[in-house]
Motif scaffolding. Structure first.
Motif, PDB file in Angstrom:
ATOM      1  N   ILE A 181       0.847  -1.195   0.000  1.00  0.00           N
ATOM      2  CA  ILE A 181       0.000   0.000   0.000  1.00  0.00           C
ATOM      3  C   ILE A 181       0.882   1.244   0.000  1.00  0.00           C
ATOM      4  O   ILE A 181       1.727   1.419   0.872  1.00  0.00           O
ATOM      5  N   LYS A 182       0.657   2.091  -0.994  1.00  0.00           N
ATOM      6  CA  LYS A 182       1.400   3.350  -1.060  1.00  0.00           C
ATOM      7  C   LYS A 182       0.904   4.281   0.042  1.00  0.00           C
ATOM      8  O   LYS A 182      -0.297   4.379   0.292  1.00  0.00           O
ATOM      9  N   LYS A 183       1.817   4.972   0.684  1.00  0.00           N
ATOM     10  CA  LYS A 183       1.429   5.874   1.767  1.00  0.00           C
ATOM     11  C   LYS A 183       2.409   7.035   1.846  1.00  0.00           C
ATOM     12  O   LYS A 183       3.552   6.879   2.250  1.00  0.00           O
ATOM     13  N   THR A 184       1.937   8.203   1.438  1.00  0.00           N
ATOM     14  CA  THR A 184       2.764   9.405   1.510  1.00  0.00           C
ATOM     15  C   THR A 184       2.758   9.941   2.942  1.00  0.00           C
ATOM     16  O   THR A 184       1.687  10.090   3.540  1.00  0.00           O
ATOM     17  N   ASP A 238       2.403  12.076   6.155  1.00  0.00           N
ATOM     18  CA  ASP A 238       1.611  13.262   6.480  1.00  0.00           C
ATOM     19  C   ASP A 238       2.407  14.115   7.457  1.00  0.00           C
ATOM     20  O   ASP A 238       2.478  13.823   8.653  1.00  0.00           O
ATOM     21  N   ARG A 298       0.395  15.524  10.551  1.00  0.00           N
ATOM     22  CA  ARG A 298      -0.436  14.596  11.316  1.00  0.00           C
ATOM     23  C   ARG A 298      -0.541  15.005  12.789  1.00  0.00           C
ATOM     24  O   ARG A 298      -1.628  14.944  13.377  1.00  0.00           O
ATOM     25  N   TYR A 321      -6.677  -3.767   0.402  1.00  0.00           N
ATOM     26  CA  TYR A 321      -6.283  -4.466   1.624  1.00  0.00           C
ATOM     27  C   TYR A 321      -6.409  -5.988   1.508  1.00  0.00           C
ATOM     28  O   TYR A 321      -6.286  -6.696   2.504  1.00  0.00           O
TER      29      TYR A 321
END
Length: 272
Positions: free
Chosen positions: A4-7, A9, A12, A112
């Protein structure tokens, strides 16, 4: 599970602090403010509906500052509902958030899980199928999730979207437009005063079919009919108010003007 790509934050921490601040303020208001203390799920309901429409107006106007404010109001309402429910020992905001997180994960097996979904259409079809398969889902119909109290135009659009989600849809725009023309002819056949007395009930039914087919065509060619109609409403209001203001400047009363006179101002309003 797929990667899963996740930039990252970078903001946050500030978001979490702001959410915690809202929770704290809600707790304080609920215990100290006479108005907030009296509110119930039912008393907040109509206010939430109003805030939703205000957000919709801000979006259509392209006023992002107002969008931010209205989102804040709706966020407050969500927290308010969860606070009241927690006082009743039913659930709290953590339960609410975890519930929607679990639902999002379950409804996105192409992210997922090991399901493939090449495009938006496939995602929507999976979503509707999963909804019907979910344990404890009491809705036996694909259309069971469409709220009964939705405005008719929005409801028609949601009905059509959900039917499309399980593959019940036209294949080409021309097929949908042919249906529009067919419904137009059927409506005209029922509502044709020149040929005799009109059966109002049948005419109303055919007009409903015509509207439904037009909404279907709009959806099929990626036009949101609710937004399109509301933009036309706003355009009409602006032009009509121009007639009122400009005719008043010329010393005329709109209630005493002829249709031809009003049409002259209307043409000017269109040019603007």
């Amino acid at each position: 599970m797929k990667e899963i790509k996740k930039t990252p934050d970078l903001n946050r921490k500030a978001k979490l602090e702001a959410f915690d601040r809202l929770l704290t303020i809600m707790d304080e208001l609920r215990e100290n403010c006479p108005w907030d203390m009296k509110q119930t799920l039912e008393s907040l309901r109509h206010l939430t509906i109003e805030e939703t429409y205000e957000l919709s107006d801000a979006i259509l106007e392209g006023d992002l500052e107002e969008v931010k404010k209205e989102l804040g109001d709706l966020m407050l309402h969500n927290i308010f509902y969860a606070k009241i429910a927690s006082e009743q020992k039913e659930f709290d905001v953590a339960d609410v958030l975890n519930s929607v997180c679990d639902k999002l994960i379950g409804r996105h097996p192409h992210i997922y899980g090991d399901v493939d979904a090449e495009d938006e259409k496939a995602v929507k079809e999976n979503w509707e199928k999963i909804k019907l398969q979910e344990k404890g889902n009491k809705k036996k119909s694909v259309l069971g999730g469409v709220p009964k109290s939705l405005p008719a135009l929005v409801k028609a659009m949601r009905i059509q979207e959900k039917a499309r989600g399980v593959g019940f849809d036209w294949e080409e725009p021309k097929q949908v437009w042919d249906k529009v023309e067919e419904e137009m002819q059927e409506f005209h056949a029922e509502f044709n005063p020149e040929e005799g007395e009109v059966d109002q009930a049948k005419a109303q039914e055919e007009f409903g079919d015509l509207l439904f087919s037009l909404i279907n065509y709009a959806r099929f060619v990626n036009i949101n009919p609710e937004e399109a109609l509301e933009r036309t409403n706003k355009k009409f209001i602006k032009r009509f108010q121009y007639i009122e203001s400009e005719s008043a400047k010329d010393g005329k009363s709109i209630t005493e003007m002829s249709l031809e006179e009003m049409d002259e101002y209307w043409v000017k309003a269109k040019k603007l």
